[in-house]
Motif scaffolding. Sequence first.
Motif, PDB file in Angstrom:
ATOM      1  N   ALA A 224       0.827  -1.204   0.000  1.00 44.43           N
ATOM      2  CA  ALA A 224       0.000   0.000   0.000  1.00 44.43           C
ATOM      3  C   ALA A 224       0.863   1.256   0.000  1.00 44.43           C
ATOM      4  O   ALA A 224       0.526   2.261  -0.645  1.00 44.43           O
ATOM      5  N   VAL A 225       1.990   1.213   0.712  1.00 41.08           N
ATOM      6  CA  VAL A 225       2.919   2.352   0.715  1.00 41.08           C
ATOM      7  C   VAL A 225       3.476   2.567  -0.688  1.00 41.08           C
ATOM      8  O   VAL A 225       3.517   3.702  -1.190  1.00 41.08           O
ATOM      9  N   ALA A 226       3.882   1.486  -1.349  1.00 39.96           N
ATOM     10  CA  ALA A 226       4.428   1.599  -2.701  1.00 39.96           C
ATOM     11  C   ALA A 226       3.397   2.163  -3.661  1.00 39.96           C
ATOM     12  O   ALA A 226       3.710   2.991  -4.528  1.00 39.96           O
ATOM     13  N   ALA A 227       2.153   1.733  -3.537  1.00 40.82           N
ATOM     14  CA  ALA A 227       1.098   2.233  -4.409  1.00 40.82           C
ATOM     15  C   ALA A 227       0.872   3.728  -4.193  1.00 40.82           C
ATOM     16  O   ALA A 227       0.643   4.488  -5.145  1.00 40.82           O
ATOM     17  N   LEU A 238      13.035  13.663  -5.403  1.00 38.48           N
ATOM     18  CA  LEU A 238      13.894  12.793  -4.598  1.00 38.48           C
ATOM     19  C   LEU A 238      15.124  12.333  -5.361  1.00 38.48           C
ATOM     20  O   LEU A 238      15.106  12.206  -6.587  1.00 38.48           O
ATOM     21  N   GLU A 239      16.182  12.064  -4.605  1.00 36.15           N
ATOM     22  CA  GLU A 239      17.367  11.395  -5.127  1.00 36.15           C
ATOM     23  C   GLU A 239      17.412   9.936  -4.670  1.00 36.15           C
ATOM     24  O   GLU A 239      17.901   9.077  -5.387  1.00 36.15           O
ATOM     25  N   VAL A 240      16.907   9.684  -3.468  1.00 34.71           N
ATOM     26  CA  VAL A 240      16.886   8.334  -2.916  1.00 34.71           C
ATOM     27  C   VAL A 240      15.478   8.023  -2.423  1.00 34.71           C
ATOM     28  O   VAL A 240      14.888   8.807  -1.667  1.00 34.71           O
ATOM     29  N   LEU A 241      14.945   6.883  -2.870  1.00 33.52           N
ATOM     30  CA  LEU A 241      13.668   6.375  -2.386  1.00 33.52           C
ATOM     31  C   LEU A 241      13.926   5.013  -1.758  1.00 33.52           C
ATOM     32  O   LEU A 241      14.465   4.110  -2.401  1.00 33.52           O
ATOM     33  N   ASP A 242      13.534   4.874  -0.503  1.00 31.62           N
ATOM     34  CA  ASP A 242      13.825   3.665   0.267  1.00 31.62           C
ATOM     35  C   ASP A 242      12.511   3.059   0.762  1.00 31.62           C
ATOM     36  O   ASP A 242      11.847   3.620   1.631  1.00 31.62           O
ATOM     37  N   LEU A 243      12.157   1.918   0.194  1.00 30.42           N
ATOM     38  CA  LEU A 243      10.969   1.167   0.621  1.00 30.42           C
ATOM     39  C   LEU A 243      11.393  -0.214   1.099  1.00 30.42           C
ATOM     40  O   LEU A 243      10.690  -1.208   0.885  1.00 30.42           O
ATOM     41  N   SER A 244      12.507  -0.278   1.759  1.00 31.30           N
ATOM     42  CA  SER A 244      13.121  -1.548   2.140  1.00 31.30           C
ATOM     43  C   SER A 244      12.561  -2.082   3.458  1.00 31.30           C
ATOM     44  O   SER A 244      11.753  -1.446   4.137  1.00 31.30           O
ATOM     45  N   MET A 245      13.026  -3.287   3.823  1.00 34.53           N
ATOM     46  CA  MET A 245      12.825  -3.899   5.132  1.00 34.53           C
ATOM     47  C   MET A 245      11.387  -4.325   5.432  1.00 34.53           C
ATOM     48  O   MET A 245      11.081  -4.723   6.548  1.00 34.53           O
ATOM     49  N   GLY A 246      10.506  -4.229   4.444  1.00 30.12           N
ATOM     50  CA  GLY A 246       9.109  -4.546   4.710  1.00 30.12           C
ATOM     51  C   GLY A 246       8.601  -5.721   3.912  1.00 30.12           C
ATOM     52  O   GLY A 246       9.365  -6.469   3.303  1.00 30.12           O
ATOM     53  N   VAL A 247       7.273  -5.871   3.925  1.00 34.90           N
ATOM     54  CA  VAL A 247       6.617  -6.963   3.210  1.00 34.90           C
ATOM     55  C   VAL A 247       6.179  -6.437   1.844  1.00 34.90           C
ATOM     56  O   VAL A 247       4.995  -6.198   1.588  1.00 34.90           O
ATOM     57  N   LEU A 248       7.154  -6.218   0.971  1.00 34.67           N
ATOM     58  CA  LEU A 248       6.876  -5.753  -0.392  1.00 34.67           C
ATOM     59  C   LEU A 248       6.762  -6.957  -1.308  1.00 34.67           C
ATOM     60  O   LEU A 248       7.684  -7.770  -1.407  1.00 34.67           O
ATOM     61  N   THR A 249       5.616  -7.076  -1.992  1.00 42.62           N
ATOM     62  CA  THR A 249       5.384  -8.186  -2.903  1.00 42.62           C
ATOM     63  C   THR A 249       5.260  -7.659  -4.332  1.00 42.62           C
ATOM     64  O   THR A 249       5.380  -6.452  -4.587  1.00 42.62           O
ATOM     65  N   ASP A 250       4.967  -8.568  -5.255  1.00 45.54           N
ATOM     66  CA  ASP A 250       4.835  -8.178  -6.661  1.00 45.54           C
ATOM     67  C   ASP A 250       3.761  -7.108  -6.851  1.00 45.54           C
ATOM     68  O   ASP A 250       3.876  -6.247  -7.732  1.00 45.54           O
ATOM     69  N   GLU A 251       2.719  -7.155  -6.032  1.00 42.70           N
ATOM     70  CA  GLU A 251       1.643  -6.173  -6.154  1.00 42.70           C
ATOM     71  C   GLU A 251       2.167  -4.754  -5.970  1.00 42.70           C
ATOM     72  O   GLU A 251       1.863  -3.846  -6.751  1.00 42.70           O
ATOM     73  N   GLY A 252       2.950  -4.550  -4.916  1.00 42.08           N
ATOM     74  CA  GLY A 252       3.484  -3.223  -4.658  1.00 42.08           C
ATOM     75  C   GLY A 252       4.522  -2.803  -5.674  1.00 42.08           C
ATOM     76  O   GLY A 252       4.549  -1.639  -6.109  1.00 42.08           O
ATOM     77  N   ALA A 253       5.391  -3.730  -6.072  1.00 41.61           N
ATOM     78  CA  ALA A 253       6.414  -3.396  -7.062  1.00 41.61           C
ATOM     79  C   ALA A 253       5.797  -3.051  -8.405  1.00 41.61           C
ATOM     80  O   ALA A 253       6.251  -2.128  -9.097  1.00 41.61           O
ATOM     81  N   HIS A 272      15.358  -6.582   1.431  1.00 37.08           N
ATOM     82  CA  HIS A 272      14.411  -7.335   2.248  1.00 37.08           C
ATOM     83  C   HIS A 272      13.016  -7.208   1.619  1.00 37.08           C
ATOM     84  O   HIS A 272      12.165  -6.429   2.063  1.00 37.08           O
ATOM     85  N   HIS A 273      12.800  -8.007   0.593  1.00 35.41           N
ATOM     86  CA  HIS A 273      11.544  -7.957  -0.171  1.00 35.41           C
ATOM     87  C   HIS A 273      11.057  -9.371  -0.428  1.00 35.41           C
ATOM     88  O   HIS A 273      11.728 -10.364  -0.134  1.00 35.41           O
ATOM     89  N   TYR A 274       9.847  -9.450  -1.024  1.00 37.40           N
ATOM     90  CA  TYR A 274       9.241 -10.744  -1.363  1.00 37.40           C
ATOM     91  C   TYR A 274       8.819 -10.731  -2.837  1.00 37.40           C
ATOM     92  O   TYR A 274       7.691 -11.076  -3.189  1.00 37.40           O
ATOM     93  N   LEU A 275       9.735 -10.346  -3.693  1.00 34.72           N
ATOM     94  CA  LEU A 275       9.443 -10.185  -5.113  1.00 34.72           C
ATOM     95  C   LEU A 275       9.854 -11.419  -5.904  1.00 34.72           C
ATOM     96  O   LEU A 275      10.846 -12.073  -5.589  1.00 34.72           O
ATOM     97  N   SER A 276       9.103 -11.685  -6.951  1.00 34.11           N
ATOM     98  CA  SER A 276       9.418 -12.798  -7.843  1.00 34.11           C
ATOM     99  C   SER A 276      10.508 -12.377  -8.828  1.00 34.11           C
ATOM    100  O   SER A 276      10.764 -11.180  -9.032  1.00 34.11           O
ATOM    101  N   GLU A 277      11.119 -13.352  -9.464  1.00 32.28           N
ATOM    102  CA  GLU A 277      12.174 -13.061 -10.437  1.00 32.28           C
ATOM    103  C   GLU A 277      11.686 -12.198 -11.598  1.00 32.28           C
ATOM    104  O   GLU A 277      12.406 -11.296 -12.039  1.00 32.28           O
TER     105      GLU A 277
END
Length: 320
Positions: A224-227, A238-253, A272-277
């Motif tokens: 939801a944060v990524a969306a 921004l120069e740096v965007l950090d959405l790390s360390m959480g439960v990020l899945t393919d939906e958010g990416a 620290h993500h949960y993304l598919s290849e």
Amino acid sequence: MSYPTHLTSLYRLPAHTFPGPEGKTDDLPAADSRAWRIASDVYDGEEEWTAAFARFCDTVDTTRVKALIVGAWEGAYDTDPSDVIEALLAAKDRFPALRALFLGDMESEECEISWINQTDVTPLLEGFPELEELGVRGGSGLRLSAVRHEALRRLVLESGGLPADVVRGVGGSDLPALEHLDLWLGTPEYGGDSEAADLEPLLSGGRLPKLRHLALRNSEMQDAVAAAVASAPVVARLEVLDLSMGVLTDEGAAALLGGQPLTHLKKLDLHHHYLSEPLLDRLRGTLEPAGVEVDLDRDGVDEDVDEDDGTVWRWVAVGE
């Protein structure tokens, strides 16, 4: 699960722990050459934090001190640092050069991040108008009201669960000099009750004209944060965007890739993500040719599947 460690530096100065009551203080570094860490002991301290601070003030030339790190205080698991903050504010006139302050620099052996009791830190910003960096570790009991602060350039709030009122307090603050904002949103289990809608004042960027580094991380609601970030006006600057360390899945990416272009960034941190290849390939293929550094490290990621109903359990990097 990852665990925070002691700061090694603050305000570009190496951290140095002020000696305990039995330690030597006759050969200390120059007052302005270190970020001074003052600590007691959480469980069986020989000296209270306020007493250690009083010794520090009597020993070191406080007029030259640029950075202070507040380490453990006695009983941090059930005692908030009100006395610590009171002591700092009482001595504020003795620290005219102070530009950086970190409150709660404890490792898990001293006190788990979700056990650290905090309090209202707004008085620190009100009492130190020249402060350029403020960091806080621990979200339990943490409060931060909307303020205006002309000098603050860096704000870091580390937690296993950041209260929604704190997120709203940051969003309602006027911080015209702020360049770096890092919020560890956490999980409801540890008090992280904010929603993506609470981030809207931050993502609009209206009160943060100089923001260049935005970290909204360690969140269970990372999709939801990524969306929300995907269409956020602040991203363009921004120069740096950090959405790390959480439960990020393919939906958010996928939402992030489907939003505004990110090719202007210097770095996108999703470690620290949960993304598919396939999603990892899309991220690399879209951003790396444009010169964006993309951190897709999966170290420390933990995922379980319930054998009975197929429920997938995923965790943030820092919880308890």
